[in-house]
Design a protein around this motif. Sequence first.
Motif, PDB file in Angstrom:
ATOM      1  N   ARG A 281       0.834  -1.202   0.000  1.00 24.89           N
ATOM      2  CA  ARG A 281       0.000   0.000   0.000  1.00 24.89           C
ATOM      3  C   ARG A 281       0.865   1.246   0.000  1.00 24.89           C
ATOM      4  N   SER A 282       1.949   1.233   0.748  1.00 25.43           N
ATOM      5  CA  SER A 282       2.870   2.369   0.774  1.00 25.43           C
ATOM      6  C   SER A 282       3.531   2.551  -0.587  1.00 25.43           C
ATOM      7  N   LYS A 283       3.830   1.425  -1.248  1.00 28.77           N
ATOM      8  CA  LYS A 283       4.411   1.491  -2.590  1.00 28.77           C
ATOM      9  C   LYS A 283       3.423   2.120  -3.569  1.00 28.77           C
ATOM     10  N   GLU A 284       2.157   1.721  -3.478  1.00 30.00           N
ATOM     11  CA  GLU A 284       1.117   2.277  -4.351  1.00 30.00           C
ATOM     12  C   GLU A 284       0.982   3.786  -4.175  1.00 30.00           C
ATOM     13  N   LEU A 285       1.151   4.246  -2.949  1.00 28.65           N
ATOM     14  CA  LEU A 285       0.995   5.667  -2.644  1.00 28.65           C
ATOM     15  C   LEU A 285       2.273   6.473  -2.878  1.00 28.65           C
ATOM     16  N   GLY A 286       3.374   5.776  -3.174  1.00 26.68           N
ATOM     17  CA  GLY A 286       4.620   6.476  -3.485  1.00 26.68           C
ATOM     18  C   GLY A 286       5.511   6.762  -2.299  1.00 26.68           C
ATOM     19  N   PHE A 287       5.221   6.176  -1.152  1.00 24.67           N
ATOM     20  CA  PHE A 287       6.032   6.436   0.036  1.00 24.67           C
ATOM     21  C   PHE A 287       7.176   5.434   0.198  1.00 24.67           C
ATOM     22  N   TYR A 288       6.959   4.211  -0.261  1.00 24.44           N
ATOM     23  CA  TYR A 288       7.938   3.142  -0.062  1.00 24.44           C
ATOM     24  C   TYR A 288       9.169   3.401  -0.924  1.00 24.44           C
ATOM     25  N   GLY A 289      10.307   3.617  -0.265  1.00 28.31           N
ATOM     26  CA  GLY A 289      11.532   3.917  -1.001  1.00 28.31           C
ATOM     27  C   GLY A 289      11.514   5.282  -1.669  1.00 28.31           C
ATOM     28  N   ILE A 290      10.837   6.227  -1.058  1.00 31.97           N
ATOM     29  CA  ILE A 290      10.637   7.556  -1.662  1.00 31.97           C
ATOM     30  C   ILE A 290      11.944   8.314  -1.881  1.00 31.97           C
ATOM     31  N   ASN A 291      12.975   7.966  -1.128  1.00 32.85           N
ATOM     32  CA  ASN A 291      14.264   8.668  -1.269  1.00 32.85           C
ATOM     33  C   ASN A 291      15.140   8.097  -2.390  1.00 32.85           C
ATOM     34  N   LEU A 292      14.715   6.987  -2.979  1.00 33.39           N
ATOM     35  CA  LEU A 292      15.500   6.367  -4.041  1.00 33.39           C
ATOM     36  C   LEU A 292      15.473   7.232  -5.308  1.00 33.39           C
ATOM     37  N   PRO A 293      16.458   7.048  -6.189  1.00 37.80           N
ATOM     38  CA  PRO A 293      16.445   7.788  -7.458  1.00 37.80           C
ATOM     39  C   PRO A 293      15.193   7.467  -8.275  1.00 37.80           C
ATOM     40  N   LYS A 294      14.768   8.422  -9.085  1.00 35.16           N
ATOM     41  CA  LYS A 294      13.555   8.244  -9.880  1.00 35.16           C
ATOM     42  C   LYS A 294      13.677   7.084 -10.859  1.00 35.16           C
ATOM     43  N   GLU A 295      14.895   6.824 -11.346  1.00 38.45           N
ATOM     44  CA  GLU A 295      15.066   5.762 -12.342  1.00 38.45           C
ATOM     45  C   GLU A 295      14.793   4.370 -11.793  1.00 38.45           C
ATOM     46  N   VAL A 296      14.762   4.208 -10.463  1.00 36.83           N
ATOM     47  CA  VAL A 296      14.411   2.907  -9.887  1.00 36.83           C
ATOM     48  C   VAL A 296      13.077   2.958  -9.137  1.00 36.83           C
ATOM     49  N   GLY A 297      12.305   4.005  -9.392  1.00 42.28           N
ATOM     50  CA  GLY A 297      10.960   4.055  -8.831  1.00 42.28           C
ATOM     51  C   GLY A 297      10.762   4.964  -7.640  1.00 42.28           C
ATOM     52  N   GLY A 298      11.822   5.642  -7.177  1.00 44.36           N
ATOM     53  CA  GLY A 298      11.675   6.572  -6.061  1.00 44.36           C
ATOM     54  C   GLY A 298      11.323   7.968  -6.539  1.00 44.36           C
ATOM     55  N   GLN A 299      11.435   8.934  -5.625  1.00 46.35           N
ATOM     56  CA  GLN A 299      11.160  10.330  -5.968  1.00 46.35           C
ATOM     57  C   GLN A 299      12.355  11.236  -5.692  1.00 46.35           C
ATOM     58  N   SER A 300      13.507  10.632  -5.462  1.00 42.89           N
ATOM     59  CA  SER A 300      14.730  11.388  -5.169  1.00 42.89           C
ATOM     60  C   SER A 300      14.507  12.378  -4.024  1.00 42.89           C
ATOM     61  N   LEU A 301      13.752  11.954  -3.035  1.00 38.92           N
ATOM     62  CA  LEU A 301      13.472  12.832  -1.897  1.00 38.92           C
ATOM     63  C   LEU A 301      14.742  13.097  -1.104  1.00 38.92           C
ATOM     64  N   SER A 302      14.932  14.340  -0.712  1.00 40.31           N
ATOM     65  CA  SER A 302      16.102  14.726   0.074  1.00 40.31           C
ATOM     66  C   SER A 302      16.074  14.056   1.446  1.00 40.31           C
ATOM     67  N   LEU A 303      17.230  14.029   2.094  1.00 43.69           N
ATOM     68  CA  LEU A 303      17.303  13.485   3.450  1.00 43.69           C
ATOM     69  C   LEU A 303      16.445  14.320   4.396  1.00 43.69           C
ATOM     70  N   LYS A 304      16.399  15.629   4.168  1.00 41.03           N
ATOM     71  CA  LYS A 304      15.545  16.490   4.993  1.00 41.03           C
ATOM     72  C   LYS A 304      14.078  16.089   4.845  1.00 41.03           C
ATOM     73  N   GLY A 305      13.643  15.887   3.598  1.00 41.32           N
ATOM     74  CA  GLY A 305      12.263  15.478   3.372  1.00 41.32           C
ATOM     75  C   GLY A 305      11.956  14.152   4.026  1.00 41.32           C
ATOM     76  N   LEU A 306      12.904  13.222   3.927  1.00 44.24           N
ATOM     77  CA  LEU A 306      12.729  11.906   4.532  1.00 44.24           C
ATOM     78  C   LEU A 306      12.564  12.030   6.044  1.00 44.24           C
TER      79      LEU A 306
END
Length: 391
Positions: free
Chosen positions: A51-76
């Motif tokens: 469910r977290s993956k569907e909503l975009g939270f799971y691994g959100i700090n990962l690079p976009k090319e592997v499915g993340g959102q490149s979220l900063s450490l501050k955002g995390l």
Amino acid sequence: MHGTVQIENIQQLKERLLEFIYNELLPFENENGIDSENEISMQHIKWVRKRSKELGFYGINLPKEVGGQSLSLKGLCILKEELAKSGAALWGHVLGEIGGPLRIGQMLKIFTPDQITKYVMPVINAEAGCCFALSEPGAGSDARAIQTTAIREGDNYILHGKKHFISGAPYADWAIVLAKEIVDPASERVTAFIVEKQAEGKSGFELGKIQIPISGERSTAELIFNHCRVPSANILGQPGKGLMLGLGRINENRASWGATYLGVAQRLLDLSIDHAKQRIQFGRPIGDFQAIQHMLAEMATEIYGARCMLYDVIEKIDHGEDLRGSASMVKLYSSEVANRVADNAVQIFGGQGLMKGHPVEKMYRNVRMFRILTGTSEIQKNLIAKELLNK
């Protein structure tokens, strides 16, 4: 730079996360009787992962090319604070903290293409779990004292030994294991291996005893290696560079754990404020008494100070600065603050705060671990002093 998501988007992410926590996650836990001090089924863990993956939270700090959102450490850290503050039993699975992408995100460049396909992508896609296995009965703060051995046999390595206090181990399908590779009778080096969980007809690690700490949580266990056969293709990074792999991720981890500590501390403060307004003694709320007011003021002030320290250091890490001493300061100070806040919260709640299962009692036990996990307070002081004296 560690992330590209802008600050205005972080606020939107936070609002979306809060909606998920309070409209889905906590109701799901209530409906299924999920409690952090009882065994949590893999069915429920898989639900929150997916469910977290569907909503975009799971691994959100990962690079976009592997499915993340490149979220900063501050955002995390902002999101981690909210999760810890919620009191959700499954909070550590939402972003992939326990056995998920957060365990391996900082090491993506080290995996080979084949390793990424076979091991990393299933974790990123919420289809598998992993853990990082360094600590042993004789190697805690002294990471170089590990005794788990790896001996080459043809195109394989044979691992013997035991790891303990391994977070996420009960939910892991594979582990990154640091072992003492015996090159020859006079030479040894620490190498990292990807080791799968033992399955029928397949060599791998055995899940040992579930190790239940003072918090009552069941997310930590032993890993046992008994003639465990691992292909040489499963070496992670360069042979002999295993300790660097472990230590290379530790500064960000130490600093970012401060967000978890502060989230718990903030929840303790919020509960204490509500109790001080509602608890009537001698004909008026206890919040009218100066003794209670002073405790609340001290709690709020220390949390504010620790939060300022946390985000100052996190922003500098996001901008590429190497802040070993400062990361240790965050870990040291935020963990100590959480303990003092919890102690005051128990005092404010009085007898209620002593009762087994009360939220404040549970958090009081939980925060006591913060001064030991991810490096004790004493180790942090050693590291801070070393940085000061080496300037």
